[in-house]
Design a protein around this motif. Structure first.
Motif, PDB file in Angstrom:
ATOM      1  N   GLN A  47       0.927  -1.298   0.121  1.00  0.00           N
ATOM      2  CA  GLN A  47      -0.036  -0.059   0.182  1.00  0.00           C
ATOM      3  C   GLN A  47       0.788   1.242  -0.049  1.00  0.00           C
ATOM      4  N   GLY A  48       1.988   1.082  -0.574  1.00  0.00           N
ATOM      5  CA  GLY A  48       3.232   2.205  -0.511  1.00  0.00           C
ATOM      6  C   GLY A  48       3.553   2.668   0.922  1.00  0.00           C
ATOM      7  N   ILE A  49       3.919   3.991   1.008  1.00  0.00           N
ATOM      8  CA  ILE A  49       4.646   4.457   1.994  1.00  0.00           C
ATOM      9  C   ILE A  49       4.051   5.527   2.562  1.00  0.00           C
ATOM     10  N   PHE A  50       4.189   6.065   3.989  1.00  0.00           N
ATOM     11  CA  PHE A  50       3.767   7.118   4.456  1.00  0.00           C
ATOM     12  C   PHE A  50       5.155   7.934   5.012  1.00  0.00           C
ATOM     13  N   TYR A  51       4.990   9.344   4.995  1.00  0.00           N
ATOM     14  CA  TYR A  51       5.907  10.330   5.479  1.00  0.00           C
ATOM     15  C   TYR A  51       5.398  11.116   6.408  1.00  0.00           C
ATOM     16  N   VAL A  52       5.960  11.156   7.580  1.00  0.00           N
ATOM     17  CA  VAL A  52       5.659  11.743   8.771  1.00  0.00           C
ATOM     18  C   VAL A  52       6.761  12.997   8.921  1.00  0.00           C
ATOM     19  N   PRO A  53       6.592  13.976   8.408  1.00  0.00           N
ATOM     20  CA  PRO A  53       7.777  15.174   8.583  1.00  0.00           C
ATOM     21  C   PRO A  53       8.080  15.593  10.042  1.00  0.00           C
ATOM     22  N   ASP A  54       6.880  15.679  11.030  1.00  0.00           N
ATOM     23  CA  ASP A  54       7.176  15.972  12.457  1.00  0.00           C
ATOM     24  C   ASP A  54       6.778  15.052  13.249  1.00  0.00           C
ATOM     25  N   PRO A  55       7.396  13.898  13.632  1.00  0.00           N
ATOM     26  CA  PRO A  55       6.701  12.816  14.341  1.00  0.00           C
ATOM     27  C   PRO A  55       6.260  13.177  15.984  1.00  0.00           C
ATOM     28  N   GLY A  56       6.937  14.265  16.423  1.00  0.00           N
ATOM     29  CA  GLY A  56       6.888  14.793  17.838  1.00  0.00           C
ATOM     30  C   GLY A  56       5.576  15.755  17.950  1.00  0.00           C
TER      31      GLY A  56
ATOM     32  N   HIS B 266      -0.331  17.485  16.501  1.00  0.00           N
ATOM     33  CA  HIS B 266      -1.119  16.969  15.296  1.00  0.00           C
ATOM     34  C   HIS B 266      -0.417  16.601  14.315  1.00  0.00           C
ATOM     35  N   LEU B 267      -0.393  15.262  13.932  1.00  0.00           N
ATOM     36  CA  LEU B 267       0.575  14.687  12.925  1.00  0.00           C
ATOM     37  C   LEU B 267      -0.045  15.033  11.533  1.00  0.00           C
ATOM     38  N   ARG B 268       1.074  15.187  10.838  1.00  0.00           N
ATOM     39  CA  ARG B 268       0.859  15.210   9.156  1.00  0.00           C
ATOM     40  C   ARG B 268       1.334  14.071   8.397  1.00  0.00           C
ATOM     41  N   PHE B 269       0.706  13.640   7.406  1.00  0.00           N
ATOM     42  CA  PHE B 269       1.321  12.562   6.825  1.00  0.00           C
ATOM     43  C   PHE B 269       1.134  12.646   5.236  1.00  0.00           C
ATOM     44  N   TYR B 270       2.007  12.046   4.509  1.00  0.00           N
ATOM     45  CA  TYR B 270       2.063  12.372   3.064  1.00  0.00           C
ATOM     46  C   TYR B 270       2.210  10.825   2.518  1.00  0.00           C
ATOM     47  N   ARG B 271       1.373  10.589   1.593  1.00  0.00           N
ATOM     48  CA  ARG B 271       1.322   9.087   1.153  1.00  0.00           C
ATOM     49  C   ARG B 271       1.994   8.954  -0.099  1.00  0.00           C
ATOM     50  N   TYR B 272       2.720   8.141  -0.637  1.00  0.00           N
ATOM     51  CA  TYR B 272       3.259   7.889  -1.838  1.00  0.00           C
ATOM     52  C   TYR B 272       2.967   6.458  -2.311  1.00  0.00           C
ATOM     53  N   ALA B 273       2.186   6.258  -3.283  1.00  0.00           N
ATOM     54  CA  ALA B 273       1.679   5.167  -3.914  1.00  0.00           C
ATOM     55  C   ALA B 273       1.478   5.115  -5.401  1.00  0.00           C
TER      56      ALA B 273
ATOM     57  N   GLY C 264      -0.695  11.194  -7.909  1.00  0.00           N
ATOM     58  CA  GLY C 264       0.179  12.153  -9.061  1.00  0.00           C
ATOM     59  C   GLY C 264       1.026  13.276  -7.881  1.00  0.00           C
ATOM     60  N   ASN C 265       1.231  14.568  -8.773  1.00  0.00           N
ATOM     61  CA  ASN C 265       1.864  15.531  -8.320  1.00  0.00           C
ATOM     62  C   ASN C 265       3.215  15.119  -7.475  1.00  0.00           C
ATOM     63  N   GLY C 266       3.980  14.434  -8.036  1.00  0.00           N
ATOM     64  CA  GLY C 266       5.241  13.916  -7.265  1.00  0.00           C
ATOM     65  C   GLY C 266       5.047  12.896  -6.301  1.00  0.00           C
ATOM     66  N   PHE C 267       4.017  12.214  -6.207  1.00  0.00           N
ATOM     67  CA  PHE C 267       3.817  11.297  -5.226  1.00  0.00           C
ATOM     68  C   PHE C 267       3.649   9.809  -5.430  1.00  0.00           C
ATOM     69  N   ASN C 268       3.865   9.508  -7.004  1.00  0.00           N
ATOM     70  CA  ASN C 268       3.439   8.278  -7.497  1.00  0.00           C
ATOM     71  C   ASN C 268       4.791   7.289  -7.127  1.00  0.00           C
ATOM     72  N   LEU C 269       4.509   6.007  -7.038  1.00  0.00           N
ATOM     73  CA  LEU C 269       5.445   4.856  -6.944  1.00  0.00           C
ATOM     74  C   LEU C 269       5.299   4.110  -8.089  1.00  0.00           C
ATOM     75  N   PRO C 270       6.374   3.506  -8.795  1.00  0.00           N
ATOM     76  CA  PRO C 270       6.061   2.479  -9.852  1.00  0.00           C
ATOM     77  C   PRO C 270       5.191   1.140  -9.214  1.00  0.00           C
ATOM     78  N   SER C 271       5.053   0.997  -8.151  1.00  0.00           N
ATOM     79  CA  SER C 271       4.521  -0.166  -7.441  1.00  0.00           C
ATOM     80  C   SER C 271       3.927   0.124  -5.939  1.00  0.00           C
TER      81      SER C 271
END
Length: 340
Positions: A101-110, A113-120, A124-131
């Motif tokens: 299901q791809g990966i998640f980026y957590v820029p500020d783990p501490g 209120h956590l923010r998440f960016y998903r790559y899968a 689009g918009n630079g967040f795509n993975l080949p698989s």
């Protein structure tokens, strides 16, 4: 304090006593499984836990509270994610690797209120993975993130806004290959594939070159710090030695009875410690081109099939190994044995 992940929650040890943190029927804890398989501490002191239910939890040591990460992911259709790994970046952020299901980026783990960016795949918009199936995750010396998949590779670079986005790569090499392994030296990123190709990315020019080095899958790569060589392990039980300048094969050794070899660790003496397919640890002497397989007898009825294999060398040069399957000990070069 020392923290231990157990089958009964996380245990804190102060040198004298243990305190156990876990969920109980009827309580308000968001921890849904007390068996803890992995612990990672972020720079803010929070503990990130992977439990047996393949979910991730953040533990606040000050408030003594668990936070279920799945409850914080606001995704379309309330998709349930199955997590495989917690990765702490060199500069502080956390990456969460999922299963298919791809990966998640957590820029500020501490952050409160956590923010998440998903790559899968398909984003689009630079967040795509080949698989969505991740074969490896690697952060290089320039803080570029390499994500290997069975259908190609992505390279992610942090932009001015603090978000990682795809770097444009030559699709003749970055797509179509099943990437299985990765390593790095000063000038190049070394990539292995399932069909025996060694693919190299030149940092200075951004160009790829490739060479067929084996009929078998490349499972591990280690660029030597002791000699002018790179070592490749394969699914055919080979250790292939490559000249980094010419990419010519200096030697190829096969361990009798070893169906597959995996990760490679090089100690300060230049010996290689290789992960076997099933049990123990393998020592390979690249100077003599000899193998030795170490195992320990399992006295328990339970056979540990989880991948907790590891090798490391302490400040005194002693090599310690958590063997594949079972066993833990240190290598004694005087007797050529792993003691425990």
């Amino acid at each position: 304090f020392m923290w231990f992940g157990t089958w009964d929650g996380i245990n804190r040890f102060d040198g004298h006593n243990f305190i156990i943190y876990k969920s109980k029927p009827g309580d308000t804890s968001s921890l849904r499984n007390n068996r803890i398989d992995n612990i990672v501490e972020d720079r803010s002191g929070y503990l990130w836990l992977k439990a047996y239910d393949n979910q991730i939890y953040r533990f606040d040591k000050k408030k003594e509270q668990f936070l279920a990460i799945s409850d914080q992911l606001h995704t379309p259709g309330n998709t349930k994610f199955v997590f495989e790994d917690i990765i702490l970046s060199a500069n502080g952020p956390i990456w969460l690797q999922t299963k298919n299901q791809g990966i998640f980026y957590v820029p500020d783990p501490g952050a409160a209120h956590l923010r998440f960016y998903r790559y899968a795949n398909g984003l689009g918009n630079g967040f795509n993975l080949p698989s969505n199936n991740i074969t490896f995750f690697y952060e290089d010396a320039q803080r570029l993130v390499w994500v290997g998949t069975p259908n190609g590779i992505s390279c992610l670079k942090k932009n001015a806004a603090g978000t990682y986005i795809n770097v444009k790569l030559d699709q003749a090499f970055s797509r179509g290959y099943n990437f299985t392994s990765v390593a790095e030296n000063k000038d190049m990123i070394w990539l292995g594939t399932s069909n025996g190709y060694l693919v190299l990315y030149k940092k200075a020019t951004g160009q790829f070159i490739s060479k067929k080095v084996s009929a078998n899958q490349l499972n591990g790569i280690r660029v030597s710090k002791k000699r002018n060589a790179a070592y490749l392990s394969t699914s055919g039980g080979e250790i292939i030695t490559i000249d980094p300048a010419s990419l010519s094969i200096s030697s190829s050794s096969r361990m009798a009875g070893a169906p597959a070899l995996y990760s490679i660790y090089e100690d300060r003496s230049g010996l290689l410690w290789i992960e076997p397919e099933k049990h123990g640890v393998i020592k390979y002497d690249p100077y003599k081109q000899t193998f030795k397989h170490f195992t320990q007898r399992n006295d328990a009825n339970y056979e540990n099939l989880a991948k907790y294999y590891n090798v490391f060398e302490d400040k005194d040069g002693v090599v310690w190994t958590n063997m594949k399957g079972e066993g833990f000990g240190y290598y004694d070069p005087a007797t050529d044995k792993v003691n425990y």
